[in-house]
Design a protein around this motif. Structure first.
Motif, short mmCIF file in Angstrom:
data_model
loop_
_atom_site.label_atom_id
_atom_site.label_comp_id
_atom_site.label_asym_id
_atom_site.label_seq_id
_atom_site.Cartn_x
_atom_site.Cartn_y
_atom_site.Cartn_z
N GLY A 112 0.97 1.06 -1.23
CA GLY A 112 -0.33 1.71 -1.03
C GLY A 112 -0.20 3.20 -0.74
N LEU A 113 0.67 3.55 0.21
CA LEU A 113 0.85 4.96 0.54
C LEU A 113 1.51 5.72 -0.61
N GLY A 114 2.37 5.03 -1.35
CA GLY A 114 3.00 5.67 -2.50
C GLY A 114 2.01 6.01 -3.60
N ILE A 115 1.06 5.12 -3.85
CA ILE A 115 0.02 5.41 -4.84
C ILE A 115 -0.80 6.62 -4.38
N GLY A 116 -1.14 6.65 -3.09
CA GLY A 116 -1.87 7.81 -2.58
C GLY A 116 -1.07 9.09 -2.72
N ALA A 117 0.24 9.02 -2.45
CA ALA A 117 1.10 10.19 -2.59
C ALA A 117 1.15 10.66 -4.04
N MET A 118 1.11 9.72 -4.98
CA MET A 118 1.12 10.08 -6.40
C MET A 118 -0.13 10.89 -6.76
N TYR A 119 -1.28 10.47 -6.25
CA TYR A 119 -2.51 11.21 -6.52
C TYR A 119 -2.47 12.61 -5.89
N ILE A 120 -1.88 12.70 -4.70
CA ILE A 120 -1.77 14.01 -4.06
C ILE A 120 -0.90 14.94 -4.89
N ARG A 121 0.17 14.40 -5.47
CA ARG A 121 1.02 15.22 -6.32
C ARG A 121 0.30 15.62 -7.60
N SER A 122 -0.41 14.70 -8.20
CA SER A 122 -1.17 15.04 -9.41
C SER A 122 -2.22 16.10 -9.10
N VAL A 157 -3.40 -2.73 -0.66
CA VAL A 157 -2.75 -1.62 -1.37
C VAL A 157 -3.77 -0.56 -1.76
N ALA A 158 -4.91 -1.00 -2.29
CA ALA A 158 -5.96 -0.05 -2.67
C ALA A 158 -6.51 0.70 -1.46
N ILE A 159 -6.72 -0.01 -0.36
CA ILE A 159 -7.25 0.62 0.86
C ILE A 159 -6.27 1.65 1.40
N LEU A 160 -4.98 1.30 1.43
CA LEU A 160 -3.98 2.23 1.94
C LEU A 160 -3.87 3.47 1.04
N ALA A 161 -4.02 3.29 -0.26
CA ALA A 161 -3.98 4.43 -1.19
C ALA A 161 -5.13 5.39 -0.89
N ASN A 210 3.51 -5.62 6.21
CA ASN A 210 4.44 -5.81 5.11
C ASN A 210 4.90 -4.44 4.62
N ILE A 211 6.18 -4.11 4.80
CA ILE A 211 6.64 -2.75 4.50
C ILE A 211 6.51 -2.43 3.01
N PHE A 212 6.60 -3.44 2.14
CA PHE A 212 6.48 -3.17 0.71
C PHE A 212 5.02 -2.91 0.32
N VAL A 213 4.10 -3.62 0.93
CA VAL A 213 2.68 -3.36 0.69
C VAL A 213 2.32 -1.96 1.19
N ILE A 214 2.84 -1.59 2.37
CA ILE A 214 2.58 -0.26 2.91
C ILE A 214 3.16 0.82 1.99
N ALA A 215 4.41 0.62 1.56
CA ALA A 215 5.04 1.61 0.67
C ALA A 215 4.27 1.74 -0.64
N VAL A 241 7.66 7.84 -2.36
CA VAL A 241 7.38 6.41 -2.23
C VAL A 241 8.52 5.69 -1.51
N PHE A 242 9.73 5.83 -2.05
CA PHE A 242 10.86 5.06 -1.51
C PHE A 242 11.56 5.78 -0.36
N GLY A 243 11.55 7.10 -0.41
CA GLY A 243 12.22 7.85 0.65
C GLY A 243 11.38 7.97 1.90
N MET A 244 10.24 8.64 1.79
CA MET A 244 9.44 8.97 2.96
C MET A 244 8.64 7.78 3.47
N ARG A 245 8.21 6.87 2.59
CA ARG A 245 7.35 5.76 3.04
C ARG A 245 8.10 4.47 3.31
N LEU A 246 9.37 4.36 2.87
CA LEU A 246 10.11 3.12 3.05
C LEU A 246 11.42 3.35 3.80
N ILE A 247 12.27 4.21 3.26
CA ILE A 247 13.61 4.39 3.83
C ILE A 247 13.58 5.25 5.09
#
Length: 391
Positions: free
Chosen positions: A289-299, A33-37, A282-287, A75-81
């Motif tokens: 990690g990438l979701g955390i990264g997306a949060m930082y991009i938004r911040s 998760v940290a690596i993907l972020a 693992n789609i939840f691990v991917i979501a 997180v849930f839309g673009m990276r999972l659904i």
């Protein structure tokens, strides 16, 4: 403290996401998760700069929506659904079947997502390419980074259909010469991407020009919004705390700008989602990690807006758009040839870095010129166009 408030949610979600992955999946999943972020942040820094150029046109209330609801969508839309929807469309399966496949046979799900890559690359590539072309051909853009290239294109942009013509020609070339057996898929997805861009961007600009809907967004009365927008106030922006007070979009205009931002985020996230399966299936691990990264991009996007960074470092926007153009080309190449994520990330970082260096040089030249001319003329200098700092 101001930066801590902006990045506070990012820090909190990072701790929660990594801790949850560690509890549910063990230390290995927490590390992934940290690596993907980190991977997402490195690949999408130029996305933050582009987002900031749009977000600064929106009221503070809509900026908060981008940082809250926008994160849930990311997180849930673009990276999972959204990947599940793409696989369902391209594999002719129901979303329920694809979701079951993602849970119980992640290897086959990853394979089908890879099969959908030509359509993903064509849609996202043409969308990003249009952003790049609209920037290059903007006839009203006064600040130029690489003048010998940008000035002729700026003049040509007075014919407003040129970006669309160039994009369609590029799509035809990619579809016929570089897409192998995926020509129809690439052309169809590319036209869909172009139509989406024109629709979302056009509707946003329409409502922004009309000044519609400043009564619904809950913005504060002192946020330089509201009456000025409805009245069409064109007064010069004032500064407060280093951030330009622009006539900001609200209501339906801001809603379409928000939608535009989300589609841009989707275009940036496609390659990251596909590439993440090389690290985990693992789609939840991917979501996570990438979701955390997306949060930082938004911040980071909000931070750039609040600090007025794009006004201080005037070529950052140029560097980000060149990085977007390069990403669009990489997506086109990736239809038939695999391009490592590190190349995508390094290209973006290189353009942003060069633009930052040019901006710093420009600021120093302006400061030196101001010092040399101090006290020589009581008449104020009304020329505000910055001198170019070509590479």
């Amino acid at each position: 403290m101001h930066a801590l408030r902006i990045f506070g949610w990012s820090f909190a979600i990072t701790a929660l996401g990594v801790a949850a992955a560690g509890v549910l999946g063990g230390p290995r999943d927490a590390a992934i998760v940290a690596i993907l972020a980190i991977l997402e942040i490195s690949l999408s820094f130029d996305n933050a700069v582009i987002n900031a150029t749009i977000l600064r046109r929106m009221s503070e209330w809509w900026q908060k929506i981008f940082l809250t609801l926008g994160v849930l969508i990311a997180v849930f839309g673009m990276r999972l659904i959204f990947p599940i929807v793409i696989v369902a469309l391209t594999a002719h399966l129901s979303p329920v079947d694809v979701f079951d496949l993602a849970l119980n046979d992640s290897a086959q799900y990853a394979e089908k997502l890879g099969d959908a890559h030509p359509a993903i690359a064509a849609f996202g590539g043409i969308f990003l390419f249009m952003i790049f072309l609209d920037f290059l051909f903007d006839p009203e853009r006064e600040i130029q980074w690489i003048r010998k290239l940008e000035e002729p294109l700026r003049r040509a942009g007075q014919l407003d259909v040129i970006p669309i013509v160039v994009a369609l020609v590029a799509l035809l070339v990619v579809g016929e010469a570089f897409s192998g057996d995926h020509t129809q898929q690439v052309l169809t997805s590319g036209v869909a991407g172009l139509a989406t861009y024109l629709a979302v961007r056009g509707l946003g600009e329409f409502f922004e020009a009309q000044g519609i809907g400043d009564e619904d967004d809950g913005a504060d009365d002192d946020s330089a919004v509201g009456g000025a927008v409805a009245a069409g106030d064109t007064a010069a922006p004032a500064r407060s705390g280093g951030t330009p007070k622009l006539v900001l979009a609200t209501g339906r205009a801001a809603a379409f700008l928000f939608l535009y931002l989300e589609v841009i985020d989707a275009s940036f996230s496609f390659d990251g989602v596909v590439g993440a399966f090389a690290i985990s299936q693992n789609i939840f691990v991917i979501a996570a990690g990438l979701g955390i990264g997306a949060m930082y991009i938004r911040s980071l996007t909000v931070y750039l807006v609040r600090r007025g960074t794009l006004s201080e470092y005037i070529y950052l926007e140029h560097g980000a758009h060149y990085a977007i153009g390069a990403l669009a080309i990489i997506l086109a190449i990736s239809i038939e040839t695999e391009v490592p994520e590190i190349i995508t990330g390094l290209v973006g970082v290189a353009f942003i870095g060069l633009a930052l260096v040019s901006s710093i040089r420009h600021r120093r030249k302006e400061a030196a010129a101001g010092g040399d001319n101090a006290g020589q003329d009581d008449e104020p200098d009304t020329s505000r166009e910055p001198a170019p700092a070509p590479l």
